[in-house]
Design a protein around this motif. Structure first.
Motif, PDB file in Angstrom:
ATOM      1  N   LEU A  61       2.170  16.032  -4.785  1.00 24.69           N
ATOM      2  CA  LEU A  61       2.182  17.357  -5.604  1.00 24.69           C
ATOM      3  C   LEU A  61       2.421  17.027  -6.992  1.00 24.69           C
ATOM      4  O   LEU A  61       3.348  16.120  -7.104  1.00 24.69           O
ATOM      5  CB  LEU A  61       3.202  18.219  -4.782  1.00 24.69           C
ATOM      6  N   PRO A  62       1.711  17.920  -7.774  1.00 25.77           N
ATOM      7  CA  PRO A  62       2.090  17.561  -9.303  1.00 25.77           C
ATOM      8  C   PRO A  62       3.411  17.925  -9.943  1.00 25.77           C
ATOM      9  O   PRO A  62       4.029  18.745  -9.310  1.00 25.77           O
ATOM     10  CB  PRO A  62       1.027  18.209  -9.992  1.00 25.77           C
ATOM     11  N   LEU A  63       4.137  17.070 -10.761  1.00 25.10           N
ATOM     12  CA  LEU A  63       5.122  17.453 -11.372  1.00 25.10           C
ATOM     13  C   LEU A  63       5.129  18.524 -12.426  1.00 25.10           C
ATOM     14  O   LEU A  63       5.838  18.897 -12.937  1.00 25.10           O
ATOM     15  CB  LEU A  63       5.906  15.961 -11.869  1.00 25.10           C
ATOM     16  N   GLU A  64       3.873  18.454 -13.097  1.00 28.51           N
ATOM     17  CA  GLU A  64       3.671  19.559 -14.018  1.00 28.51           C
ATOM     18  C   GLU A  64       3.803  20.879 -13.619  1.00 28.51           C
ATOM     19  O   GLU A  64       2.966  21.509 -12.676  1.00 28.51           O
ATOM     20  CB  GLU A  64       2.127  19.496 -14.520  1.00 28.51           C
ATOM     21  N   VAL A  65       4.757  21.412 -14.471  1.00 28.36           N
ATOM     22  CA  VAL A  65       5.195  23.078 -14.125  1.00 28.36           C
ATOM     23  C   VAL A  65       4.087  23.803 -13.805  1.00 28.36           C
ATOM     24  O   VAL A  65       3.726  24.483 -12.823  1.00 28.36           O
ATOM     25  CB  VAL A  65       6.130  23.497 -14.943  1.00 28.36           C
ATOM     26  N   LYS A  66       2.902  23.679 -14.497  1.00 25.29           N
ATOM     27  CA  LYS A  66       1.918  24.729 -14.551  1.00 25.29           C
ATOM     28  C   LYS A  66       0.889  24.393 -13.651  1.00 25.29           C
ATOM     29  O   LYS A  66      -0.195  25.169 -13.384  1.00 25.29           O
ATOM     30  CB  LYS A  66       1.183  24.890 -15.865  1.00 25.29           C
ATOM     31  N   LYS A  67       1.094  23.006 -12.879  1.00 28.00           N
ATOM     32  CA  LYS A  67       0.055  22.721 -11.689  1.00 28.00           C
ATOM     33  C   LYS A  67       0.643  22.987 -10.409  1.00 28.00           C
ATOM     34  O   LYS A  67      -0.019  22.510  -9.371  1.00 28.00           O
ATOM     35  CB  LYS A  67      -0.683  21.537 -12.049  1.00 28.00           C
ATOM     36  N   ASN A  68       1.853  23.168 -10.408  1.00 24.95           N
ATOM     37  CA  ASN A  68       2.768  23.023  -9.073  1.00 24.95           C
ATOM     38  C   ASN A  68       3.061  24.560  -8.695  1.00 24.95           C
ATOM     39  O   ASN A  68       3.701  25.456  -9.733  1.00 24.95           O
ATOM     40  CB  ASN A  68       4.070  22.326  -9.260  1.00 24.95           C
ATOM     41  N   THR A  69       2.792  25.069  -7.745  1.00 22.38           N
ATOM     42  CA  THR A  69       3.017  26.395  -7.309  1.00 22.38           C
ATOM     43  C   THR A  69       4.603  26.851  -7.473  1.00 22.38           C
ATOM     44  O   THR A  69       4.689  27.820  -7.787  1.00 22.38           O
ATOM     45  CB  THR A  69       2.573  26.652  -5.562  1.00 22.38           C
ATOM     46  N   ALA A  70       5.451  25.922  -7.144  1.00 28.97           N
ATOM     47  CA  ALA A  70       7.009  26.351  -7.111  1.00 28.97           C
ATOM     48  C   ALA A  70       7.238  26.448  -8.628  1.00 28.97           C
ATOM     49  O   ALA A  70       8.131  27.298  -9.220  1.00 28.97           O
ATOM     50  CB  ALA A  70       7.797  25.168  -6.506  1.00 28.97           C
ATOM     51  N   GLY A  71       6.472  25.471  -9.463  1.00 31.80           N
ATOM     52  CA  GLY A  71       6.893  25.679 -10.996  1.00 31.80           C
ATOM     53  C   GLY A  71       6.523  26.857 -11.528  1.00 31.80           C
ATOM     54  O   GLY A  71       7.125  27.856 -12.126  1.00 31.80           O
ATOM     55  N   LEU A  72       5.147  27.137 -11.275  1.00 30.64           N
ATOM     56  CA  LEU A  72       4.436  28.635 -11.841  1.00 30.64           C
ATOM     57  C   LEU A  72       5.198  29.745 -11.412  1.00 30.64           C
ATOM     58  O   LEU A  72       5.233  30.590 -12.273  1.00 30.64           O
ATOM     59  CB  LEU A  72       3.065  28.489 -11.056  1.00 30.64           C
ATOM     60  N   SER A  73       5.277  29.905 -10.169  1.00 29.00           N
ATOM     61  CA  SER A  73       6.277  31.119  -9.816  1.00 29.00           C
ATOM     62  C   SER A  73       7.508  31.078 -10.481  1.00 29.00           C
ATOM     63  O   SER A  73       7.985  32.307 -10.765  1.00 29.00           O
ATOM     64  CB  SER A  73       6.155  31.129  -8.260  1.00 29.00           C
ATOM     65  N   ALA A  74       8.365  30.001 -10.585  1.00 31.98           N
ATOM     66  CA  ALA A  74       9.604  30.042 -11.082  1.00 31.98           C
ATOM     67  C   ALA A  74       9.526  30.257 -12.699  1.00 31.98           C
ATOM     68  O   ALA A  74      10.215  31.373 -12.998  1.00 31.98           O
ATOM     69  CB  ALA A  74      10.361  28.823 -11.171  1.00 31.98           C
ATOM     70  N   LEU A  75       8.369  29.866 -13.331  1.00 25.68           N
ATOM     71  CA  LEU A  75       8.075  30.044 -14.659  1.00 25.68           C
ATOM     72  C   LEU A  75       7.796  31.730 -14.906  1.00 25.68           C
ATOM     73  O   LEU A  75       8.257  32.438 -15.691  1.00 25.68           O
ATOM     74  CB  LEU A  75       7.090  29.279 -15.154  1.00 25.68           C
ATOM     75  N   SER A  76       7.083  32.152 -13.983  1.00 23.95           N
ATOM     76  CA  SER A  76       6.727  33.662 -14.060  1.00 23.95           C
ATOM     77  C   SER A  76       7.912  34.575 -13.837  1.00 23.95           C
ATOM     78  O   SER A  76       7.984  35.545 -14.499  1.00 23.95           O
ATOM     79  CB  SER A  76       5.504  33.754 -12.715  1.00 23.95           C
ATOM     80  N   LEU A  77       8.989  34.200 -13.092  1.00 22.65           N
ATOM     81  CA  LEU A  77       9.958  34.824 -12.903  1.00 22.65           C
ATOM     82  C   LEU A  77      10.787  34.810 -14.087  1.00 22.65           C
ATOM     83  O   LEU A  77      11.452  35.868 -14.524  1.00 22.65           O
ATOM     84  CB  LEU A  77      10.653  34.285 -11.569  1.00 22.65           C
TER      85      LEU A  77
END
Ligand code: HSE
Length: 319
Positions: A61-77
Motif C-alpha cells: 500500500l502506498p505511503l502517499e496520503v493522496k493515494k492511500n484510502t486511509a490518508g485520503l479519508s483522514a485528509l477529507s475529515l
C-alpha cells in the motif's frame, strides 16, 4: 472554540464487512468479528498529514496520503473540520486482513483512520457523521462511491444505504441467533475489475425479483424470521456474473445450503463467500463443507466464523 484533545496518540480498530448480502448490491452490508484494520493517529513534530508506516500486506500500500484510502479519508475529515495542519498528524496503519478479499479491506482502513483522527483532534464529529469522509476513500480505491462496506464497518450490524451522497444510512435490527461463515479462497480480486464486468442494464424481471428479495430481507431482520431471511438471500443480478471469477463457487454454495445454511452468496466483490446460519456449530460445519470443495481444487483458504459485529469501529487505546 474547538476542543483540542490532550491525547497525543489514538488507535482505532475497524472491522471487516460483508457487502451486498445477496440481493442488496451496493446498498446492504454487515460487519463481522475478527479481521479488521488498526490505524494509530499521532500528533507529529512536522506539519501536515503523513503516513508513517503500513504494516501487513508486504508493503503493497502506498505511503502517499493522496493515494492511500486511509490518508485520503483522514485528509477529507481534517479539511472539513478546518484543522490547522501546522500541528501535524501521522498515521500508522496495520492491515489485519488481506487486500482484494471481498471483506472490505480498503473500507476498514478508511474507517479506522477517520475514527482515530477524529478522536485525536478532540472528537468534533459524532461517529455517524464520519461516513462521508470514508466514502471519499472508497471512491479512490474502487472508482465508485458505494457506502455499503464503510457504513457497516463504521456503525456495525446490518446497514441499508438508501442514498450514497449525501449518505442516508439506516441501521437494521440484527437477529440474535445469526452466525456467519466466511470462506476466503486465496485468490485476489480487485473491486475495480469485478465492477467493470457487470452489465449496465438488467432485465426488468430480474430487477423485480431483486427488490422483492431486498424488501423481504429487511422485513426478516425486523421480524427475526429466519425462514424468510433464508428465502430472501438471493442474488439475481450480480452473482451470475461474478461467480465466474470464483473457482468452485456453485459447488461451495450448494455445499453450504446442503449443510443447512439459510443463505450463501458472494461477499462484496469476492472472492470470499458468506453463509448465514443459526448457531456457531452449524456455521463451523458449513465452513468445513465449503472448504472441502476448495481442497479438491487445490486452493488454499481461510475460514472465519463469527456472530454479526454490532459495535463497528471503535477507539481501542488513547495515550
Ligand atoms: N458493493 C460493492 C461491490 C462492495 O459489490 O462492488 C465491494 O466494495
Amino acid at each position: 472554540m474547538k476542543k483540542v484533545s490532550q491525547q497525543i496518540s489514538v488507535q482505532a480498530f475497524a472491522p471487516a464487512t460483508v457487502a451486498n448480502v445477496g440481493c442488496g448490491f451496493d446498498v446492504l452490508g454487515f460487519a463481522i468479528e475478527g479481521p479488521g484494520d488498526l490505524v494509530t493517529a499521532t500528533f507529529d513534530d512536522q506539519p501536515g498529514l503523513r503516513i508513517r508506516s503500513v504494516k501487513g500486506e508486504n508493503g503493497r500500500l502506498p505511503l502517499e496520503v493522496k493515494k492511500n484510502t486511509a490518508g485520503l479519508s483522514a485528509l477529507s475529515l481534517l479539511h472539513h473540520t478546518g484543522w490547522d495542519l501546522n500541528r501535524g498528524i501521522c498515521l500508522d496503519i496495520e492491515k489485519r486482513m488481506p487486500l482484494g478479499s471481498g471483506l472490505g479491506s480498503s473500507a476498514a482502513s478508511s474507517v479506522a483512520s477517520v475514527v482515530a483522527v477524529n478522536a485525536l483532534i478532540g472528537s468534533p464529529l459524532a461517529k455517524q457523521m464520519l461516513l462521508p469522509f470514508t466514502v471519499d476513500g472508497e471512491l479512490a480505491a474502487s472508482g465508485s462511491a458505494h457506502a455499503d462496506n464503510v457504513a457497516a464497518s463504521l456503525l456495525g450490524g446490518f446497514v441499508l444505504v438508501r442514498e450514497h451522497h449525501p449518505p442516508d444510512v439506516i441501521s437494521l435490527p440484527v437477529p440474535k441467533e445469526l452466525h456467519c461463515t466466511i470462506i476466503h479462497p486465496h485468490i485476489e480480486i480487485e473491486t475495480k475489475n469485478s465492477r467493470k464486468i457487470l452489465r449496465k442494464q438488467i432485465l426488468l424481471e430480474n430487477a423485480v425479483k431483486q427488490w422483492a428479495n431486498l424488501g423481504a430481507l429487511v422485513a426478516a431482520f425486523y421480524e427475526e424470521d429466519y425462514a424468510l431471511l433464508g428465502r430472501a438471500v438471493r442474488d439475481e443480478v450480480i452473482e451470475p456474473v461474478r461467480s465466474m471469477l470464483i473457482p468452485g463457487f456453485y459447488q461451495m454454495q450448494a455445499a453450504a445450503l446442503k449443510e443447512g445454511a439459510l443463505g450463501c452468496s458472494i461477499s462484496g466483490s469476492g472472492p470470499s463467500l458468506f453463509a448465514l446460519s443459526r448457531s456457531k456449530s452449524q456455521a463451523h460445519r458449513i465452513g468445513m463443507k465449503m472448504g472441502e470443495v476448495l481442497k479438491t481444487l487445490d486452493l488454499d483458504f481461510d475460514l472465519h466464523i463469527s456472530k454479526i459485529n454490532t459495535i463497528g469501529a471503535e477507539v481501542i487505546s488513547e495515550k
